[in-house]
Scaffold this active site. Structure first.
Site, PDB file in Angstrom:
ATOM      1  N   LEU A 306       0.877  -1.149   0.030  1.00  0.00           N
ATOM      2  CA  LEU A 306       0.029  -0.058   0.101  1.00  0.00           C
ATOM      3  C   LEU A 306       0.744   1.323  -0.101  1.00  0.00           C
ATOM      4  O   LEU A 306       0.404   2.270  -0.425  1.00  0.00           O
ATOM      5  CB  LEU A 306      -0.987  -0.049   1.298  1.00  0.00           C
ATOM      6  CG  LEU A 306      -1.861  -1.301   1.421  1.00  0.00           C
ATOM      7  CD1 LEU A 306      -2.646  -1.149   2.597  1.00  0.00           C
ATOM      8  CD2 LEU A 306      -2.877  -0.998   0.210  1.00  0.00           C
ATOM      9  N   GLY A 312       8.274   2.245   7.808  1.00  0.00           N
ATOM     10  CA  GLY A 312       8.525   0.993   6.836  1.00  0.00           C
ATOM     11  C   GLY A 312       7.336   0.873   5.792  1.00  0.00           C
ATOM     12  O   GLY A 312       6.730   1.653   5.518  1.00  0.00           O
ATOM     13  N   MET A 313       7.414  -0.249   5.622  1.00  0.00           N
ATOM     14  CA  MET A 313       6.465  -0.752   4.512  1.00  0.00           C
ATOM     15  C   MET A 313       5.011  -1.392   4.985  1.00  0.00           C
ATOM     16  O   MET A 313       4.844  -1.832   5.932  1.00  0.00           O
ATOM     17  CB  MET A 313       7.011  -2.059   3.575  1.00  0.00           C
ATOM     18  CG  MET A 313       6.325  -2.328   2.239  1.00  0.00           C
ATOM     19  SD  MET A 313       7.080  -1.056   0.859  1.00  0.00           S
ATOM     20  CE  MET A 313       8.542  -1.840   0.517  1.00  0.00           C
ATOM     21  N   ASP A 426       3.809  14.100  13.769  1.00  0.00           N
ATOM     22  CA  ASP A 426       3.865  14.022  12.507  1.00  0.00           C
ATOM     23  C   ASP A 426       2.454  14.272  11.943  1.00  0.00           C
ATOM     24  O   ASP A 426       1.997  13.560  11.041  1.00  0.00           O
ATOM     25  CB  ASP A 426       4.592  12.712  11.852  1.00  0.00           C
ATOM     26  CG  ASP A 426       4.845  13.145  10.214  1.00  0.00           C
ATOM     27  OD1 ASP A 426       5.102  13.944   9.839  1.00  0.00           O
ATOM     28  OD2 ASP A 426       5.188  12.033   9.696  1.00  0.00           O
TER      29      ASP A 426
END
Length: 614
Positions: A306, A312-313, A426
């Protein structure tokens, strides 16, 4: 004349002297009679009572006037010490009673060291303490009853120590506790009623009562006073031998039964093809085996990716029951110990709100750390603002204001209602997700701190996206709730303009930092020019001006000039009422659309820009 002049000069000197004296008195509010910051003195006492073989405390200096720059010390915006995060540092010795002088402390993490001696009762003086973790040490003695005075305490872990005695009723009855872990100690006696939502007391062999599943008995041992004759004694020995023989036979039969039961159970598991790694649950969080995650993501197939970012992934996954999930495979898992990771995951899991992305579960192996979330089918706000979603509905004006309202509610919960409090660090459009009803869901909260475990100081690593990071956070590394307020102001501007915070285009106005561009247009009363062209002029002029004013207030350079998120929420609730009152479609306003020629840059980590929902 000369006398009057002398009086005037004397009066001026007197006023100046006392104004300076007042300033010095204000500065000395943190100083002891010897002129040393009392928090510095307390921290130095903590250091001196410990053995620091790895020299992680070498930077703690008695001559320093500001402990906020020290390793593992976190401070509030007012300069008070609010956190000590000293987990897994190889520290030994004892915990100084001076710890009780850090009265502004919110978080104390000392787990997985080799500290000995009693737990100081002075911890009960830390009236603002919310998180206390002393697990994995060698503390002995009784649990101080004074811990029951910590009315703000939400998370208490004292497991894997040598604690003895009974569980204090005051501690067990703390109404604000969400998590209590007293497992694997030498505690004894009846277990009082425990108020914590989630608690553990296993591994205490001498605890009894309903919570420990061991019945308490008031019976006392009966002493042997038989006074038998030798003949009677011989008969008694025969009976004992017969009884012992019967026990041995029964034991052998039980072993045989157990052996055959194990064989049957294994064959049953084999027939049903149940081959899962060891798993358990933490409260409502499910621990997935690595094999389950592999299967759900088709062995982390590139087709299921996605997005990828600084954490990370992210993969799309399908559980056996049909549930669709998003799996976040964290970077650098070796930097986060298993116990520390589990502790942080538990804290994230305690944050439950309709506008927060609920943590569904996690996976933890020696080489992997993964978090499992519900899948958000409508992606992120950034996706909707910048990507082509075909026939799916776009974000109209009312929906954008509603998204800002939902995100504000989520942040207010993290800052003021969640215990312990969480700073996002963030906040941006890419981290605001949209559920099936296009309601704003704040994601990725708690992850910046989770990956900061490699750092020795709570705020040494600045995590966020350039353009969204508050100036004070970027320059000092110190974050606070006002850091998130700045990011939220930027989010509002993203919703209004449809552009990233750092953007470049080829129009009459060439934009670098959107913030300065919006300030210029606002000063020139050219509000319509900053509105996203996709809205086709359908927006409320008055609400637009108020929202822009709010965004610029949130992005003030100095944190003290920014409002709290609860104040921002009140303003947005009023604006939503105006929007729900309806507005007539206006003629398309002049707006310029600029191409997104450059990707956002990131400070320390890449921006988490996902091409699909997370």
């Amino acid at each position: 004349m000369e006398i009057s002049l002398m009086k005037f000069l004397f009066l001026g000197i007197w006023v100046y002297y006392y104004s300076v004296l007042d300033s010095v008195s204000a500065m000395d509010s943190l100083l002891s009679p010897k002129g040393v910051n009392y928090e510095v003195a307390a921290l130095m006492s903590v250091k001196n009572k410990m053995k620091d073989e790895k020299e992680v405390l070498s930077g703690w200096d008695i001559n320093s006037v500001d402990p906020c720059t020290w390793n593992m010390v976190g401070c509030s915006s007012e300069g008070f010490v609010v956190s000590l995060e000293m987990a897994s540092k190889g520290l030994s010795g004892i915990l100084s009673t001076s710890i009780g002088e850090l009265t502004h402390l919110h978080t104390l993490l000392l787990q997985n060291n080799q500290l000995t001696g009693p737990i100081p009762s002075e911890l009960g003086q830390l009236s603002e303490l919310e998180t206390l973790d002393l697990s994995g040490n060698r503390f002995s003695g009784e649990i101080p009853a004074s811990l029951g005075f910590l009315t703000h305490l939400n998370y208490l872990r004292l497991s894997r120590n040598l604690l003895s005695g009974q569980v204090p009723h005051l501690v067990a009855g703390l109404s604000g506790l969400s998590f209590l872990d007293l497992s694997f100690n030498n505690l004894s006696g009846p277990t009082p009623n425990i108020s914590a939502k989630d608690y553990r007391i296993v591994g205490n062999a001498f605890l009894c009562g309903p919570a420990s599943q061991e019945l308490c008995s008031d019976a006392t041992p009966v002493r042997n006073a038989t006074g038998l004759s030798e003949k009677d004694n011989s008969k008694h020995h025969s009976l004992v031998l017969s009884f012992a023989f019967g026990i041995v036979v029964a034991f052998i039969i039980s072993l045989m039964f157990l052996f055959f039961w194990v064989l049957w159970h294994r064959s049953r598991l084999s027939r049903s093809h149940v081959q899962q790694d060891y798993e358990f649950e933490i409260g409502h969080l499910k621990r997935f085996s690595f094999r389950e995650i592999q299967t759900a993501t088709s062995n982390f197939s590139p087709k299921n990716i996605l997005g990828q970012g600084g954490f990370g992934m992210v993969y799309k996954g399908y559980l056996p029951n049909g549930t669709v999930v998003a799996v976040k495979r964290l970077k650098d898992p070796i930097y986060t110990g298993e116990v520390q990771f589990q502790t942080e995951v538990e804290m994230i899991g305690l944050a439950v709100h309709r506008n927060l992305l609920r943590l569904f579960g996690f996976c933890m192996t020696p080489e992997e750390r993964m978090l499992v979330y519900p899948y958000m089918p409508n992606g992120s706000v950034a996706d909707r603002l910048r990507d082509n979603y075909g026939e799916k509905p776009s974000l109209d004006w009312n929906r954008r204001i509603s998204i800002a309202l939902g995100a504000a509610r989520g942040l207010v919960y993290l800052h003021e209602q969640c215990n312990p409090k969480i700073i996002h660090r963030d906040v941006k459009a890419a981290n605001i997700l949209l559920d099936e009803s296009f309601e704003a869901i704040v994601g990725d909260f708690g992850l910046a701190k989770l990956l900061d475990q490699r750092d020795s100081h709570v705020t040494t690593a600045v995590r966020g996206t350039i353009g969204h990071i508050a100036p004070e956070y970027l320059s000092t590394g110190q974050s606070s709730e006002k850091t998130d307020v700045f990011g939220f102001g930027v989010l509002i501007l993203e919703l209004i303009t449809g552009h990233k915070m750092i953007d470049q285009g080829n129009g009459q106005v060439r934009k670098g930092m959107i913030l300065s561009w919006v300030r210029t247009l606002k000063a020139e009363k050219r509000f319509a020019e900053m509105v996203d062209r996709d809205l086709k002029g359908e927006f409320d002029d008055l609400v637009l001006e108020e929202v822009v004013e709010l965004a610029l207030l949130c992005t003030q350079p100095h944190p003290n000039l920014r409002p709290r998120m609860s104040q921002v929420l009140k303003v947005l609730e009023g604006l939503v009422e105006q929007c729900e009152g309806g507005y007539e479609a206006r003629a398309p306003s002049v707006s310029r659309n600029y191409s997104n020629g450059h990707e956002e840059q990131s400070f320390i980590i890449e921006a988490i820009e996902l091409s699909g929902p997370r």
